[in-house]
Design a protein around this motif. Structure first.
Motif, mmCIF file in Angstrom:
data_model
loop_
_atom_site.group_PDB
_atom_site.id
_atom_site.type_symbol
_atom_site.label_atom_id
_atom_site.label_comp_id
_atom_site.label_asym_id
_atom_site.label_seq_id
_atom_site.Cartn_x
_atom_site.Cartn_y
_atom_site.Cartn_z
ATOM 1 N N MET A 148 0.857 -1.177 0.000
ATOM 2 C CA MET A 148 0.000 0.000 0.000
ATOM 3 C C MET A 148 0.898 1.234 0.000
ATOM 4 S SD MET A 148 -3.241 0.986 0.127
ATOM 5 C CE MET A 148 -4.226 -0.314 0.784
ATOM 6 N N ARG A 149 0.594 2.163 -0.863
ATOM 7 C CA ARG A 149 1.323 3.416 -0.975
ATOM 8 C C ARG A 149 0.355 4.561 -0.705
ATOM 9 N NH1 ARG A 149 5.300 0.273 -1.494
ATOM 10 N NH2 ARG A 149 6.361 -0.097 -3.425
ATOM 11 N N ASN A 150 0.882 5.716 -0.399
ATOM 12 C CA ASN A 150 0.060 6.912 -0.266
ATOM 13 C C ASN A 150 0.412 7.872 -1.379
ATOM 14 O OD1 ASN A 150 -1.387 6.190 2.011
ATOM 15 N ND2 ASN A 150 0.138 6.999 3.401
ATOM 16 N N ILE A 151 -0.607 8.436 -1.980
ATOM 17 C CA ILE A 151 -0.451 9.464 -3.003
ATOM 18 C C ILE A 151 -0.893 10.775 -2.372
ATOM 19 C CG2 ILE A 151 -1.220 10.292 -5.248
ATOM 20 C CD1 ILE A 151 0.378 7.740 -5.483
ATOM 21 N N VAL A 152 -0.045 11.796 -2.445
ATOM 22 C CA VAL A 152 -0.394 13.104 -1.910
ATOM 23 C C VAL A 152 -0.896 13.972 -3.055
ATOM 24 C CG1 VAL A 152 0.435 15.134 -0.689
ATOM 25 C CG2 VAL A 152 1.354 12.891 -0.108
ATOM 26 N N HIS A 153 -2.111 14.478 -2.913
ATOM 27 C CA HIS A 153 -2.716 15.344 -3.921
ATOM 28 C C HIS A 153 -2.343 16.789 -3.654
ATOM 29 C CE1 HIS A 153 -5.169 12.122 -5.600
ATOM 30 N NE2 HIS A 153 -5.272 11.695 -4.370
ATOM 31 N N SER A 154 -2.577 17.647 -4.637
ATOM 32 C CA SER A 154 -2.233 19.060 -4.490
ATOM 33 C C SER A 154 -2.946 19.704 -3.302
ATOM 34 C CB SER A 154 -2.532 19.824 -5.771
ATOM 35 O OG SER A 154 -3.893 19.715 -6.104
ATOM 36 N N SER A 155 -4.058 19.120 -2.879
ATOM 37 C CA SER A 155 -4.776 19.644 -1.717
ATOM 38 C C SER A 155 -4.076 19.293 -0.414
ATOM 39 C CB SER A 155 -6.193 19.067 -1.684
ATOM 40 O OG SER A 155 -6.138 17.659 -1.468
ATOM 41 N N GLY A 156 -3.039 18.438 -0.494
ATOM 42 C CA GLY A 156 -2.330 17.992 0.703
ATOM 43 C C GLY A 156 -2.907 16.722 1.285
ATOM 44 N N GLN A 157 -4.026 16.250 0.738
ATOM 45 C CA GLN A 157 -4.666 15.032 1.227
ATOM 46 C C GLN A 157 -3.901 13.818 0.743
ATOM 47 O OE1 GLN A 157 -8.693 14.616 -0.137
ATOM 48 N NE2 GLN A 157 -8.889 12.553 0.644
ATOM 49 N N GLU A 158 -3.687 12.858 1.636
ATOM 50 C CA GLU A 158 -3.036 11.610 1.265
ATOM 51 C C GLU A 158 -4.087 10.525 1.099
ATOM 52 O OE1 GLU A 158 0.322 10.062 3.369
ATOM 53 O OE2 GLU A 158 1.120 12.051 3.751
ATOM 54 N N ASP A 159 -4.015 9.825 -0.019
ATOM 55 C CA ASP A 159 -4.923 8.719 -0.281
ATOM 56 C C ASP A 159 -4.117 7.443 -0.451
ATOM 57 O OD1 ASP A 159 -7.231 10.295 -0.291
ATOM 58 O OD2 ASP A 159 -7.071 10.693 -2.432
ATOM 59 N N PRO A 160 -4.469 6.374 0.289
ATOM 60 C CA PRO A 160 -3.767 5.108 0.091
ATOM 61 C C PRO A 160 -4.117 4.513 -1.277
ATOM 62 C CG PRO A 160 -5.538 4.831 1.675
ATOM 63 C CD PRO A 160 -5.486 6.287 1.312
ATOM 64 N N LEU A 195 4.924 2.049 -16.576
ATOM 65 C CA LEU A 195 3.482 2.229 -16.385
ATOM 66 C C LEU A 195 3.001 1.402 -15.208
ATOM 67 C CD1 LEU A 195 2.296 1.814 -20.085
ATOM 68 C CD2 LEU A 195 2.812 3.947 -18.883
ATOM 69 N N TYR A 196 2.182 2.021 -14.360
ATOM 70 C CA TYR A 196 1.574 1.338 -13.224
ATOM 71 C C TYR A 196 0.068 1.541 -13.284
ATOM 72 C CZ TYR A 196 6.279 1.505 -11.235
ATOM 73 O OH TYR A 196 7.626 1.377 -11.020
ATOM 74 N N LYS A 197 -0.701 0.537 -12.909
ATOM 75 C CA LYS A 197 -2.153 0.618 -12.782
ATOM 76 C C LYS A 197 -2.472 0.662 -11.304
ATOM 77 C CE LYS A 197 -6.382 0.120 -14.502
ATOM 78 N NZ LYS A 197 -7.084 1.358 -14.562
ATOM 79 N N THR A 198 -3.409 1.519 -10.909
ATOM 80 C CA THR A 198 -3.782 1.599 -9.501
ATOM 81 C C THR A 198 -5.073 0.827 -9.243
ATOM 82 O OG1 THR A 198 -5.228 3.542 -9.596
ATOM 83 C CG2 THR A 198 -2.831 3.950 -9.456
ATOM 84 N N ASP A 199 -5.362 0.619 -7.981
ATOM 85 C CA ASP A 199 -6.585 -0.083 -7.595
ATOM 86 C C ASP A 199 -7.804 0.837 -7.594
ATOM 87 O OD1 ASP A 199 -5.879 1.442 -5.378
ATOM 88 O OD2 ASP A 199 -6.372 -0.120 -3.926
ATOM 89 N N ARG A 200 -7.625 2.066 -8.027
ATOM 90 C CA ARG A 200 -8.760 2.990 -8.047
ATOM 91 C C ARG A 200 -9.057 3.513 -9.450
ATOM 92 N NH1 ARG A 200 -5.844 7.440 -4.303
ATOM 93 N NH2 ARG A 200 -4.308 8.145 -5.803
ATOM 94 N N GLY A 201 -8.691 2.710 -10.446
ATOM 95 C CA GLY A 201 -9.031 3.047 -11.821
ATOM 96 C C GLY A 201 -8.214 4.176 -12.416
ATOM 97 N N ARG A 210 -2.975 1.069 -4.046
ATOM 98 C CA ARG A 210 -2.159 -0.091 -4.418
ATOM 99 C C ARG A 210 -1.788 0.064 -5.885
ATOM 100 N NH1 ARG A 210 -1.963 -3.821 -0.510
ATOM 101 N NH2 ARG A 210 -3.668 -3.935 0.959
ATOM 102 N N ILE A 211 -0.540 -0.274 -6.213
ATOM 103 C CA ILE A 211 -0.099 -0.159 -7.595
ATOM 104 C C ILE A 211 0.360 -1.510 -8.119
ATOM 105 C CG2 ILE A 211 0.522 2.276 -7.428
ATOM 106 C CD1 ILE A 211 3.456 1.409 -7.188
ATOM 107 N N LYS A 212 0.189 -1.694 -9.430
ATOM 108 C CA LYS A 212 0.622 -2.907 -10.106
ATOM 109 C C LYS A 212 1.488 -2.494 -11.294
ATOM 110 C CE LYS A 212 -1.130 -6.702 -12.909
ATOM 111 N NZ LYS A 212 -2.311 -7.243 -13.580
ATOM 112 N N LEU A 213 2.695 -3.016 -11.359
ATOM 113 C CA LEU A 213 3.580 -2.751 -12.489
ATOM 114 C C LEU A 213 2.972 -3.368 -13.742
ATOM 115 C CD1 LEU A 213 6.312 -1.848 -13.727
ATOM 116 C CD2 LEU A 213 7.181 -4.100 -13.098
ATOM 117 N N ILE A 214 2.791 -2.556 -14.780
ATOM 118 C CA ILE A 214 2.262 -3.040 -16.054
ATOM 119 C C ILE A 214 3.387 -3.257 -17.049
ATOM 120 C CG2 ILE A 214 0.740 -2.507 -18.009
ATOM 121 C CD1 ILE A 214 -0.706 -3.207 -15.357
ATOM 122 N N ALA A 215 4.263 -2.268 -17.195
ATOM 123 C CA ALA A 215 5.346 -2.393 -18.163
ATOM 124 C C ALA A 215 6.463 -1.416 -17.850
ATOM 125 C CB ALA A 215 4.837 -2.125 -19.572
ATOM 126 N N ALA A 216 7.679 -1.893 -18.039
ATOM 127 C CA ALA A 216 8.861 -1.039 -17.993
ATOM 128 C C ALA A 216 9.466 -1.057 -19.390
ATOM 129 C CB ALA A 216 9.853 -1.557 -16.964
#
Length: 80
Positions: free
Chosen positions: A1-13, A33-39, A15-21
């Motif tokens: 599980m990773r956290n992504i910080v948005h410009s608003s400062g909010q952190e959202d957990p 390229l990574y695909k997230t669990d939130r589309g 999950r990422i899946k490696l698609i291609a390097a």
């Protein structure tokens, strides 16, 4: 599980899946390229620093963009 910080400062957990390097970009295999669990996608690529390009795009504070080569586009379909 990773956290992504948005410009608003909010952190959202997220999950990422490696698609291609990029096999043509040794030794770092970037772009990637990574695909997230939130589309959504996360793209690791080359930083765009050209001020004219950034101004034309209107990139807001807290956001960025990266450049990837055409050869990476077919990998987007693999995330579905």
């Amino acid at each position: 599980m990773r956290n992504i910080v948005h410009s608003s400062g909010q952190e959202d957990p997220v999950r990422i899946k490696l698609i291609a390097a990029d096999p043509e970009s040794a030794p770092t295999n970037s772009p990637t390229l990574y695909k997230t669990d939130r589309g959504s996608w996360i793209v690791q690529g080359w930083v765009v620093t050209d001020p004219e390009v950034l101004a034309e795009m209107g990139i807001p504070v807290g956001e960025t963009c990266v450049e990837i080569p055409d050869r990476m586009v077919p990998f987007f379909a693999e995330g579905d």
